[in-house]
Design a protein around this motif. Structure first.
Motif, PDB file in Angstrom:
ATOM      1  N   ILE A  75       0.794  -1.083  -0.070  1.00 20.48           N
ATOM      2  CA  ILE A  75      -0.030  -0.082   0.012  1.00 20.48           C
ATOM      3  C   ILE A  75       0.934   1.221   0.103  1.00 20.48           C
ATOM      4  N   GLY A  76       1.965   1.046   0.687  1.00 27.35           N
ATOM      5  CA  GLY A  76       2.873   2.156   0.846  1.00 27.35           C
ATOM      6  C   GLY A  76       3.513   2.591  -0.489  1.00 27.35           C
ATOM      7  N   SER A  77       3.660   1.674  -1.103  1.00 33.04           N
ATOM      8  CA  SER A  77       4.433   1.717  -2.639  1.00 33.04           C
ATOM      9  C   SER A  77       3.438   2.134  -3.651  1.00 33.04           C
ATOM     10  N   PHE A  78       2.343   1.849  -3.419  1.00 31.65           N
ATOM     11  CA  PHE A  78       1.068   2.048  -4.323  1.00 31.65           C
ATOM     12  C   PHE A  78       0.943   3.610  -4.022  1.00 31.65           C
ATOM     13  N   CYS A  79       0.789   4.059  -2.572  1.00 32.46           N
ATOM     14  CA  CYS A  79       0.946   5.607  -2.379  1.00 32.46           C
ATOM     15  C   CYS A  79       2.008   6.475  -3.128  1.00 32.46           C
ATOM     16  N   GLU A  80       3.097   5.767  -2.814  1.00 34.98           N
ATOM     17  CA  GLU A  80       4.226   6.504  -3.462  1.00 34.98           C
ATOM     18  C   GLU A  80       3.992   6.714  -5.030  1.00 34.98           C
ATOM     19  N   TRP A  81       3.876   5.656  -5.549  1.00 30.35           N
ATOM     20  CA  TRP A  81       3.519   5.804  -7.152  1.00 30.35           C
ATOM     21  C   TRP A  81       2.579   6.728  -7.486  1.00 30.35           C
ATOM     22  N   LEU A  82       1.394   6.581  -6.729  1.00 31.06           N
ATOM     23  CA  LEU A  82       0.313   7.433  -7.201  1.00 31.06           C
ATOM     24  C   LEU A  82       0.832   9.023  -7.015  1.00 31.06           C
ATOM     25  N   ALA A  83       1.360   9.312  -5.841  1.00 27.58           N
ATOM     26  CA  ALA A  83       1.894  10.672  -5.657  1.00 27.58           C
ATOM     27  C   ALA A  83       2.715  10.938  -6.814  1.00 27.58           C
ATOM     28  N   MET A  84       3.859  10.041  -7.074  1.00 26.30           N
ATOM     29  CA  MET A  84       4.850  10.493  -8.398  1.00 26.30           C
ATOM     30  C   MET A  84       4.085  10.933  -9.737  1.00 26.30           C
ATOM     31  N   THR A  85       2.963  10.085 -10.039  1.00 28.57           N
ATOM     32  CA  THR A  85       2.010  10.279 -11.062  1.00 28.57           C
ATOM     33  C   THR A  85       1.294  11.409 -11.202  1.00 28.57           C
ATOM     34  N   SER A  86       0.729  11.764 -10.032  1.00 27.49           N
ATOM     35  CA  SER A  86       0.080  12.841 -10.167  1.00 27.49           C
ATOM     36  C   SER A  86       0.703  14.373  -9.545  1.00 27.49           C
ATOM     37  N   GLY A  87       2.062  13.977  -9.195  1.00 30.26           N
ATOM     38  CA  GLY A  87       2.770  15.366  -8.937  1.00 30.26           C
ATOM     39  C   GLY A  87       2.380  15.806  -7.693  1.00 30.26           C
ATOM     40  N   ALA A  88       1.626  15.226  -6.576  1.00 33.16           N
ATOM     41  CA  ALA A  88       1.072  15.990  -5.409  1.00 33.16           C
ATOM     42  C   ALA A  88       1.341  14.863  -4.152  1.00 33.16           C
ATOM     43  N   GLY A  89       1.984  15.399  -3.076  1.00 28.07           N
ATOM     44  CA  GLY A  89       1.933  14.648  -1.775  1.00 28.07           C
ATOM     45  C   GLY A  89       3.162  13.692  -1.702  1.00 28.07           C
ATOM     46  N   GLU A  90       4.244  13.728  -2.823  1.00 29.08           N
ATOM     47  CA  GLU A  90       5.254  12.913  -2.792  1.00 29.08           C
ATOM     48  C   GLU A  90       5.968  12.641  -1.430  1.00 29.08           C
ATOM     49  N   LYS A  91       6.304  13.781  -0.563  1.00 32.58           N
ATOM     50  CA  LYS A  91       6.923  13.676   0.661  1.00 32.58           C
ATOM     51  C   LYS A  91       6.208  12.890   1.631  1.00 32.58           C
ATOM     52  N   ALA A  92       4.832  13.137   1.805  1.00 34.63           N
ATOM     53  CA  ALA A  92       3.725  12.459   2.546  1.00 34.63           C
ATOM     54  C   ALA A  92       3.720  10.838   2.148  1.00 34.63           C
ATOM     55  N   ALA A  93       3.655  10.376   0.673  1.00 34.74           N
ATOM     56  CA  ALA A  93       3.696   9.282   0.387  1.00 34.74           C
ATOM     57  C   ALA A  93       5.036   8.429   0.687  1.00 34.74           C
ATOM     58  N   ALA A  94       6.088   9.426   0.623  1.00 34.77           N
ATOM     59  CA  ALA A  94       7.151   8.501   1.115  1.00 34.77           C
ATOM     60  C   ALA A  94       7.372   7.993   2.260  1.00 34.77           C
ATOM     61  N   VAL A  95       6.853   9.054   3.238  1.00 33.90           N
ATOM     62  CA  VAL A  95       6.744   8.515   4.680  1.00 33.90           C
ATOM     63  C   VAL A  95       5.692   7.416   4.924  1.00 33.90           C
ATOM     64  N   VAL A  96       4.573   7.474   4.474  1.00 30.66           N
ATOM     65  CA  VAL A  96       3.672   6.321   4.272  1.00 30.66           C
ATOM     66  C   VAL A  96       4.467   4.977   3.776  1.00 30.66           C
ATOM     67  N   MET A  97       5.312   5.281   2.751  1.00 34.74           N
ATOM     68  CA  MET A  97       6.177   3.874   2.377  1.00 34.74           C
ATOM     69  C   MET A  97       7.048   3.353   3.472  1.00 34.74           C
ATOM     70  N   ARG A  98       7.728   4.400   4.135  1.00 29.67           N
ATOM     71  CA  ARG A  98       8.553   4.001   4.822  1.00 29.67           C
ATOM     72  C   ARG A  98       8.125   3.264   6.310  1.00 29.67           C
TER      73      ARG A  98
END
Length: 268
Positions: free
Chosen positions: A44-67
């Motif tokens: 789920i963390g990886s998916f959130c990170e990928w989704l943030a990268m493709t949408s260009g929003a919330g990349e830092k938050a998604a990276a935290v979720v990933m970790r």
């Protein structure tokens, strides 16, 4: 790295074995929850990170979720209770005969997350994950391991204790006689006694390896060239623990009613 087929195949294949051996006390609903969390759970963390990268929003938050989530302990702490509650609500609506409660679903969520990392640690980064590097580091690779009388005696004694103790606890299976009297009067099943015995002896085995590997100066090979400490810890955490959680999440065994039980229809 393992993909959907590997994760789902491993979890569903294990589930089929548990369903067969438990007479379906481990149900298809158990299997689906376990497999979903074994496949997509920590990712789920990886998916959130990928989704943030493709949408260009919330990349830092998604990276935290990933970790936080893509970690066995982090996934268990953060997602065990919320997903356990969600899955239990779903099963109460969809599984009419034997829905799963919050405790069962939470155990399966944690078990699936740990099983996910069982494959990831073995087959990601060409097998050079931090966990696998630590496992290998508990062996002896500098030169040929010297012959050590103390290691032979201690490891030999503990190995004999494992085999001899197990054979003694289940000696009735070999002799055809009844179980020992103290097992017949004790409500704790013999399997639980055996599991505690194995855990105790293997803990002493690991303590011996820790003393030789980390406390001795200079370091001394614990079991020749073998990385037994790392292997036992890895299997205990990522193989035996999730399967034990799956067993703990099974439906309770139905007990036959005592003879002479009277039902309302029998009274009329």
């Amino acid at each position: 790295m393992p993909g959907p087929g590997a994760h789902l195949g491993y979890c569903l294949g294990t589930s089929l074995g548990l369903m067969h051996l438990s007479d379906h006390r481990f149900s298809p609903a158990h299997a689906l929850i376990y497999a979903l969390n074994g496949f997509f759970g920590p990712d789920i963390g990886s998916f959130c990170e990928w989704l943030a990268m493709t949408s260009g929003a919330g990349e830092k938050a998604a990276a935290v979720v990933m970790r936080l989530v893509h970690d066995p302990l982090g996934y268990a702490i953060l997602m065990g209770a919320p997903l356990g509650f969600a899955y239990s609500r779903v099963t109460w609506r969809l599984v009419r005969e034997a829905p799963l409660n919050f405790r069962q679903c939470s155990l399966l969520v944690v078990a699936g997350g740990i099983s996910h990392f069982f494959l990831d640690n073995l087959f990601e980064e060409e097998g050079r994950t931090p966990m696998m590097r630590w496992v290998i580091s508990t062996g002896w690779w500098e030169t040929d391991a010297p012959v050590d009388v103390a290691a032979v005696l201690v490891v030999g004694a503990l190995s004999c204790a494992l085999l001899g103790g197990f054979a003694w606890m289940y000696r009735s299976s070999f002799t055809g006689t009844l179980l020992p009297p103290h097992f017949n009067t004790n409500p704790t099943p013999p399997t639980r006694h055996a599991a505690l015995f194995l855990l105790a002896v293997l803990s002493l085995y690991c303590l011996w390896c820790i003393q030789r590997t980390y406390w001795s100066v200079p370091r001394i090979p614990a079991v020749g060239e073998e990385a037994d400490l790392g292997v036992l810890v890895f299997l205990g955490l990522f193989f035996f623990l999730p399967h034990s959680l799956c067993i703990a999440a099974m439906h309770p065994r139905t007990k036959p009613l005592p003879s002479g039980t009277v039902f309302p229809d029998d009274v009329l």
